[in-house]
Design an enzyme around this catalytic site. Structure first.
Site, PDB file in Angstrom:
ATOM      1  N   GLY A  17       0.811  -1.218   0.000  1.00 63.18           N
ATOM      2  CA  GLY A  17       0.000   0.000   0.000  1.00 63.18           C
ATOM      3  C   GLY A  17       0.838   1.259   0.000  1.00 63.18           C
ATOM      4  O   GLY A  17       1.965   1.279  -0.505  1.00 63.18           O
ATOM      5  N   ARG A  45      -3.538  -4.350  -7.498  1.00 67.44           N
ATOM      6  CA  ARG A  45      -2.516  -3.446  -6.955  1.00 67.44           C
ATOM      7  C   ARG A  45      -1.124  -3.881  -7.390  1.00 67.44           C
ATOM      8  O   ARG A  45      -0.282  -3.067  -7.770  1.00 67.44           O
ATOM      9  CB  ARG A  45      -2.589  -3.442  -5.421  1.00 67.44           C
ATOM     10  N   THR A  95      -4.342  -1.376   9.252  1.00 70.05           N
ATOM     11  CA  THR A  95      -4.800  -1.595  10.628  1.00 70.05           C
ATOM     12  C   THR A  95      -5.886  -0.561  10.935  1.00 70.05           C
ATOM     13  O   THR A  95      -5.685   0.335  11.744  1.00 70.05           O
ATOM     14  CB  THR A  95      -3.626  -1.425  11.620  1.00 70.05           C
ATOM     15  N   GLU A 164       6.612   3.544  10.650  1.00 64.42           N
ATOM     16  CA  GLU A 164       6.932   4.419   9.525  1.00 64.42           C
ATOM     17  C   GLU A 164       6.385   5.821   9.800  1.00 64.42           C
ATOM     18  O   GLU A 164       5.260   5.980  10.238  1.00 64.42           O
ATOM     19  CB  GLU A 164       6.311   3.852   8.242  1.00 64.42           C
ATOM     20  N   LEU A 166       6.633   8.405   7.363  1.00 61.38           N
ATOM     21  CA  LEU A 166       6.499   9.197   6.135  1.00 61.38           C
ATOM     22  C   LEU A 166       5.128   9.857   6.074  1.00 61.38           C
ATOM     23  O   LEU A 166       4.152   9.358   6.635  1.00 61.38           O
ATOM     24  CB  LEU A 166       6.715   8.327   4.893  1.00 61.38           C
ATOM     25  N   ALA A 167       5.080  11.009   5.399  1.00 62.83           N
ATOM     26  CA  ALA A 167       3.798  11.660   5.146  1.00 62.83           C
ATOM     27  C   ALA A 167       3.513  11.543   3.652  1.00 62.83           C
ATOM     28  O   ALA A 167       4.440  11.580   2.834  1.00 62.83           O
ATOM     29  CB  ALA A 167       3.845  13.129   5.568  1.00 62.83           C
ATOM     30  N   CYS A 279      -4.629   8.133   8.972  1.00 58.06           N
ATOM     31  CA  CYS A 279      -4.035   7.702  10.247  1.00 58.06           C
ATOM     32  C   CYS A 279      -4.307   8.574  11.476  1.00 58.06           C
ATOM     33  O   CYS A 279      -4.471   8.029  12.569  1.00 58.06           O
ATOM     34  CB  CYS A 279      -2.540   7.531  10.072  1.00 58.06           C
ATOM     35  N   LYS A 282      -7.564   7.617  13.320  1.00 55.70           N
ATOM     36  CA  LYS A 282      -7.557   6.225  13.775  1.00 55.70           C
ATOM     37  C   LYS A 282      -6.519   6.002  14.881  1.00 55.70           C
ATOM     38  O   LYS A 282      -6.774   5.314  15.854  1.00 55.70           O
ATOM     39  CB  LYS A 282      -7.365   5.293  12.586  1.00 55.70           C
TER      40      LYS A 282
HETATM   41  P1  NAD Z   1      -3.020   0.445   2.563  1.00 56.06           P
HETATM   42  O1  NAD Z   1      -4.443   0.095   2.798  1.00 56.06           O
HETATM   43  O2  NAD Z   1      -2.654   1.419   1.488  1.00 56.06           O
HETATM   44  O3  NAD Z   1      -2.189  -0.891   2.253  1.00 56.06           O
HETATM   45  C1  NAD Z   1      -2.320  -2.071   2.956  1.00 56.06           C
HETATM   46  C2  NAD Z   1      -2.166  -3.239   1.969  1.00 56.06           C
HETATM   47  O4  NAD Z   1      -2.129  -4.461   2.710  1.00 56.06           O
HETATM   48  C3  NAD Z   1      -3.328  -3.365   0.980  1.00 56.06           C
HETATM   49  O5  NAD Z   1      -2.849  -3.299  -0.341  1.00 56.06           O
HETATM   50  C4  NAD Z   1      -3.947  -4.740   1.301  1.00 56.06           C
HETATM   51  O6  NAD Z   1      -4.450  -5.422   0.166  1.00 56.06           O
HETATM   52  C5  NAD Z   1      -2.770  -5.465   1.916  1.00 56.06           C
HETATM   53  N1  NAD Z   1      -3.148  -6.602   2.757  1.00 56.06           N
HETATM   54  C6  NAD Z   1      -4.090  -6.656   3.731  1.00 56.06           C
HETATM   55  N2  NAD Z   1      -4.121  -7.862   4.284  1.00 56.06           N
HETATM   56  C7  NAD Z   1      -3.174  -8.606   3.650  1.00 56.06           C
HETATM   57  C8  NAD Z   1      -2.713  -9.950   3.786  1.00 56.06           C
HETATM   58  N3  NAD Z   1      -3.234 -10.770   4.690  1.00 56.06           N
HETATM   59  N4  NAD Z   1      -1.716 -10.376   2.969  1.00 56.06           N
HETATM   60  C9  NAD Z   1      -1.181  -9.548   2.039  1.00 56.06           C
HETATM   61  N5  NAD Z   1      -1.563  -8.268   1.876  1.00 56.06           N
HETATM   62  C10 NAD Z   1      -2.548  -7.813   2.673  1.00 56.06           C
HETATM   63  O7  NAD Z   1      -2.448   0.921   3.950  1.00 56.06           O
HETATM   64  P2  NAD Z   1      -1.218   1.945   4.217  1.00 56.06           P
HETATM   65  O8  NAD Z   1      -1.689   3.340   4.098  1.00 56.06           O
HETATM   66  O9  NAD Z   1      -0.039   1.486   3.457  1.00 56.06           O
HETATM   67  O10 NAD Z   1      -0.980   1.678   5.774  1.00 56.06           O
HETATM   68  C11 NAD Z   1      -0.402   0.475   6.236  1.00 56.06           C
HETATM   69  C12 NAD Z   1      -0.004   0.659   7.686  1.00 56.06           C
HETATM   70  O11 NAD Z   1       0.971   1.697   7.785  1.00 56.06           O
HETATM   71  C13 NAD Z   1      -1.149   1.091   8.609  1.00 56.06           C
HETATM   72  O12 NAD Z   1      -0.968   0.478   9.852  1.00 56.06           O
HETATM   73  C14 NAD Z   1      -0.955   2.594   8.742  1.00 56.06           C
HETATM   74  O13 NAD Z   1      -1.437   3.073   9.974  1.00 56.06           O
HETATM   75  C15 NAD Z   1       0.546   2.721   8.700  1.00 56.06           C
HETATM   76  N6  NAD Z   1       1.049   4.008   8.194  1.00 56.06           N
HETATM   77  C16 NAD Z   1       0.480   4.616   7.098  1.00 56.06           C
HETATM   78  C17 NAD Z   1       1.016   5.817   6.588  1.00 56.06           C
HETATM   79  C18 NAD Z   1       0.434   6.498   5.396  1.00 56.06           C
HETATM   80  O14 NAD Z   1       0.904   7.568   5.053  1.00 56.06           O
HETATM   81  N7  NAD Z   1      -0.567   5.969   4.709  1.00 56.06           N
HETATM   82  C19 NAD Z   1       2.160   6.359   7.193  1.00 56.06           C
HETATM   83  C20 NAD Z   1       2.720   5.712   8.296  1.00 56.06           C
HETATM   84  C21 NAD Z   1       2.164   4.544   8.782  1.00 56.06           C
HETATM   85  C1  UGA Z   2       0.863  11.937   8.913  1.00 56.45           C
HETATM   86  C2  UGA Z   2       2.186  12.242   9.615  1.00 56.45           C
HETATM   87  O1  UGA Z   2       2.640  13.534   9.226  1.00 56.45           O
HETATM   88  C3  UGA Z   2       3.244  11.204   9.267  1.00 56.45           C
HETATM   89  O2  UGA Z   2       4.432  11.445  10.012  1.00 56.45           O
HETATM   90  C4  UGA Z   2       2.715   9.812   9.595  1.00 56.45           C
HETATM   91  O3  UGA Z   2       3.638   8.816   9.221  1.00 56.45           O
HETATM   92  C5  UGA Z   2       1.412   9.582   8.867  1.00 56.45           C
HETATM   93  O4  UGA Z   2       0.459  10.616   9.240  1.00 56.45           O
HETATM   94  C6  UGA Z   2       0.747   8.280   9.217  1.00 56.45           C
HETATM   95  O5  UGA Z   2       1.012   7.693  10.238  1.00 56.45           O
HETATM   96  O6  UGA Z   2      -0.114   7.924   8.393  1.00 56.45           O
HETATM   97  P1  UGA Z   2      -0.098  12.324   6.463  1.00 56.45           P
HETATM   98  O7  UGA Z   2      -1.410  12.014   7.097  1.00 56.45           O
HETATM   99  O8  UGA Z   2       0.275  11.621   5.221  1.00 56.45           O
HETATM  100  O9  UGA Z   2       1.084  12.048   7.507  1.00 56.45           O
HETATM  101  O10 UGA Z   2      -0.019  13.882   6.134  1.00 56.45           O
HETATM  102  P2  UGA Z   2       0.216  15.198   7.037  1.00 56.45           P
HETATM  103  O11 UGA Z   2       1.112  16.094   6.311  1.00 56.45           O
HETATM  104  O12 UGA Z   2       0.551  14.884   8.428  1.00 56.45           O
HETATM  105  O13 UGA Z   2      -1.234  15.872   6.998  1.00 56.45           O
HETATM  106  C7  UGA Z   2      -2.330  15.303   7.711  1.00 56.45           C
HETATM  107  C8  UGA Z   2      -3.508  16.238   7.635  1.00 56.45           C
HETATM  108  O14 UGA Z   2      -3.291  17.412   8.424  1.00 56.45           O
HETATM  109  C9  UGA Z   2      -3.815  16.742   6.210  1.00 56.45           C
HETATM  110  O15 UGA Z   2      -5.198  16.771   6.021  1.00 56.45           O
HETATM  111  C10 UGA Z   2      -3.233  18.143   6.218  1.00 56.45           C
HETATM  112  O16 UGA Z   2      -3.834  18.981   5.293  1.00 56.45           O
HETATM  113  C11 UGA Z   2      -3.526  18.571   7.647  1.00 56.45           C
HETATM  114  N1  UGA Z   2      -2.661  19.657   8.132  1.00 56.45           N
HETATM  115  C12 UGA Z   2      -1.321  19.490   8.206  1.00 56.45           C
HETATM  116  C13 UGA Z   2      -3.247  20.841   8.544  1.00 56.45           C
HETATM  117  O17 UGA Z   2      -4.477  21.007   8.497  1.00 56.45           O
HETATM  118  N2  UGA Z   2      -2.435  21.851   9.012  1.00 56.45           N
HETATM  119  C14 UGA Z   2      -1.097  21.723   9.104  1.00 56.45           C
HETATM  120  O18 UGA Z   2      -0.422  22.671   9.544  1.00 56.45           O
HETATM  121  C15 UGA Z   2      -0.517  20.505   8.687  1.00 56.45           C
END
Ligand code: NAD
Ligand code: UGA
Length: 462
Positions: A17, A45, A95, A164, A166-167, A279, A282
């Site tokens: 993902g 995907r 998750t 992780e 990353l944003a 995120c 949640k």
């Molecule tokens: P996502 O929904 O984009 O990707 C998850 C992937 O896992 C999907 O493609 C799904 O098909 C796959 N999957 C689910 N069950 C599976 C299984 N049993 N076997 C193989 N593949 C399976 O999710 P995401 O945004 O990449 O987030 C993943 C995790 O990382 C979450 O816990 C999230 O909180 C965390 N996270 C997300 C971000 C972000 O920017 N999106 C940043 C930091 C941390």
């Molecule tokens: C956020 C965190 O920044 C990452 O470090 C983390 O890894 C990630 O969640 C995660 O765990 O999923 P992300 O949600 O991708 O990243 O993007 P952000 O830049 O944090 O923005 C989150 C939301 O806050 C957006 O809707 C953004 O527009 C808003 N935001 C951000 C504001 O309204 N004001 C600000 O000053 C900054």
């Protein structure tokens, strides 16, 4: 295909993902000596990861993927085979918040996570390091180790946490030059050895002083706390935006003034219609749930208010629109500029634009949505109110005949539009509600718009 022997480590990631794809692509690009395979149950995907149209839009990502794909980076649906061959298994499945049963609406739904643990046991016949890449409740590693090590094959699994940070929209830059990499492990001999193996991966490009190691519980909890603190700053400045609108203070000036205090700093102080993304909400609700479980009700309420303030900000924005448009928006065409939860992504998960659209649809407005990258996702998000919604790629067309523009996402292109032309094609009086404070409000007012920013005085001809 590269055989195992050509590579010094065989790493896989389960879950292709927003996190699994970019993270593994970066590891593969920086470490040609490792074989990196990303697997997923979602064949569509995986096909997209193997094509020119990656399944997610992320600036610079295609170049990174292209550099390593087919050399030491592979995307596949053959999960069992990949697990069997791997020494290190990152797990980056989703998750989400639980929607049923105990903890519904707050706790993390760990079903995908646990399913991968069972897949790992089934496919393995050698010891492995399992890396928690997904964001998980504190103490998940303990449950995982118990499940994994209850196998009857005599295999040892060592679980480490490597959250992780990353944003989206800046994923490539964040991965290339992270503020820190965090790796948590058990303080046992096998735990510390596993930790060292993961440190070794990142040490290929991340300076040593940015690679932190800790105990596994601190690492799991730090991820939830980092997101809670970031979201808290946004809710704090958004709460002040409401007060600014009544007192003629300007929220950007207030933010600028407090930002110069080096103890506060300038980042994450942009007032907005509210934070979105998959995120923040949640993870905070998960933190709230964990606190409640330990009987820490005051702590739970404290963090829950960050989410409640965010909901309030979205409702407040729509209320302002209705109030200023003469207490009714029924039948009025309203153009939403942007639908992604932030700029430079097509992701709309928890985008405030979803709630704003639904509320406007309830008021029977005709909402026209435009976005450079997020229209496909927007269509899926708005299935329940399609009768009140239109989608339009061109912002000029979207605004044609509209009574109002509501700016939802801070896409750079919206700053550069010809607002004189847009104004001439709108119903009058014409309104702009700037949910990100990125437009030139003075200029818009001079053109003839009634302008309603966030946390600043409105400029109106009425
Ligand atoms: P996502 O929904 O984009 O990707 C998850 C992937 O896992 C999907 O493609 C799904 O098909 C796959 N999957 C689910 N069950 C599976 C299984 N049993 N076997 C193989 N593949 C399976 O999710 P995401 O945004 O990449 O987030 C993943 C995790 O990382 C979450 O816990 C999230 O909180 C965390 N996270 C997300 C971000 C972000 O920017 N999106 C940043 C930091 C941390
Ligand atoms: C956020 C965190 O920044 C990452 O470090 C983390 O890894 C990630 O969640 C995660 O765990 O999923 P992300 O949600 O991708 O990243 O993007 P952000 O830049 O944090 O923005 C989150 C939301 O806050 C957006 O809707 C953004 O527009 C808003 N935001 C951000 C504001 O309204 N004001 C600000 O000053 C900054």
């Amino acid at each position: 295909m590269g055989g195992q022997s050509r590579f010094s480590k065989n790493i896989i990631c389960i879950g292709a993902g927003y996190v699994g794809g970019p993270t593994m692509a970066m590891i593969a690009a920086k470490c040609p000596q490792y074989k990196v395979t990303v697997v997923d149950i979602n064949a569509e995907r995986i096909d997209a990861w193997n094509s020119e149209n990656l399944p997610i839009f992320e600036p610079g990502l295609y170049e990174v993927v292209k550099q390593a794909r087919g050399r030491n980076l592979f995307f596949s649906t053959e999960i069992e085979k990949a697990i069997k061959e791997a020494q290190i298994v990152f797990v980056s499945v989703n998750t989400p918040t639980k929607t049923f049963g105990e903890g519904a609406g707050k706790a993390a739904d760990l079903q995908y996570w646990e399913k991968t643990a069972r897949d790992i046991i089934r496919a393995s016949d050698t010891d492995k390091i399992i890396v928690e890449k997904s964001t998980l409740p504190v103490r998940t590693a303990s449950a995982m180790e118990r499940i994994l090590n209850a196998n009857d094959k005599g295999i040892h699994f060592e679980v480490v946490s490597n959250p992780e940070f990353l944003a989206e929209g800046t994923a490539v830059a964040d991965l290339e030059n992270p503020d820190r990499v965090l790796i948590g492990s058990q303080m046992t001999e096998t735990g510390l050895k596993a930790c060292k193996e993961i440190v070794e991966i990142y040490a290929n490009w991340v300076p040593a002083q940015k690679i932190l190691t800790s105990n596994v519980w601190s690492s799991e909890l730090s991820k939830l706390v980092a997101n809670a603190f970031l979201a808290q700053r946004i809710s704090s400045i958004n709460s002040i935006s409401a007060l600014c609108e009544y007192t003629e203070a300007n929220v950007s000036e207030v933010a600028g003034a407090i930002a110069m205090d080096s103890r506060i700093g300038p980042k994450f102080l942009n007032a907005s219609i509210g934070f979105g993304g998959s995120c923040f909400k949640k993870d905070i609700l998960n933190l709230v749930y964990i606190c409640e479980n330990y009987g820490l009700h005051e702590v739970a309420r404290y963090w829950e208010n960050v989410v409640l303030m965010n909901d309030y900000q979205k409702r407040r924005f729509v209320k302002t629109m209705i109030r200023t448009m003469f207490n009714t928006v029924a039948g009025k065409r309203i153009a939403l500029f942007g639908f992604a939860f932030k700029a430079n992504t097509g992701d709309t998960r928890e985008s405030p634009a979803i709630d704003v659209t639904r509320q406007l649809a309830e008021e029977r407005a005709k909402v026209v949505i435009t976005d450079p990258k997020a229209l496909d996702n927007a269509k899926m998000d708005l299935q329940s109110c399609l009768e009140f919604v239109e989608f339009c790629e061109d912002p000029y067309e979207a605004a044609k005949g509209a009574h109002a523009i509501a700016l939802m996402t801070e896409w750079n292109e919206y700053k550069k539009l010809d607002y004189q032309k847009i104004y001439s094609q709108m119903e009058k009086p014409a309104f702009v509600f700037d949910g990100r404070n990125i437009l030139d409000h003075k200029l818009l007012f001079e053109i003839g718009f009634n302008v309603f920013p966030l946390g600043r005085v409105s400029r109106t001809h009425l």
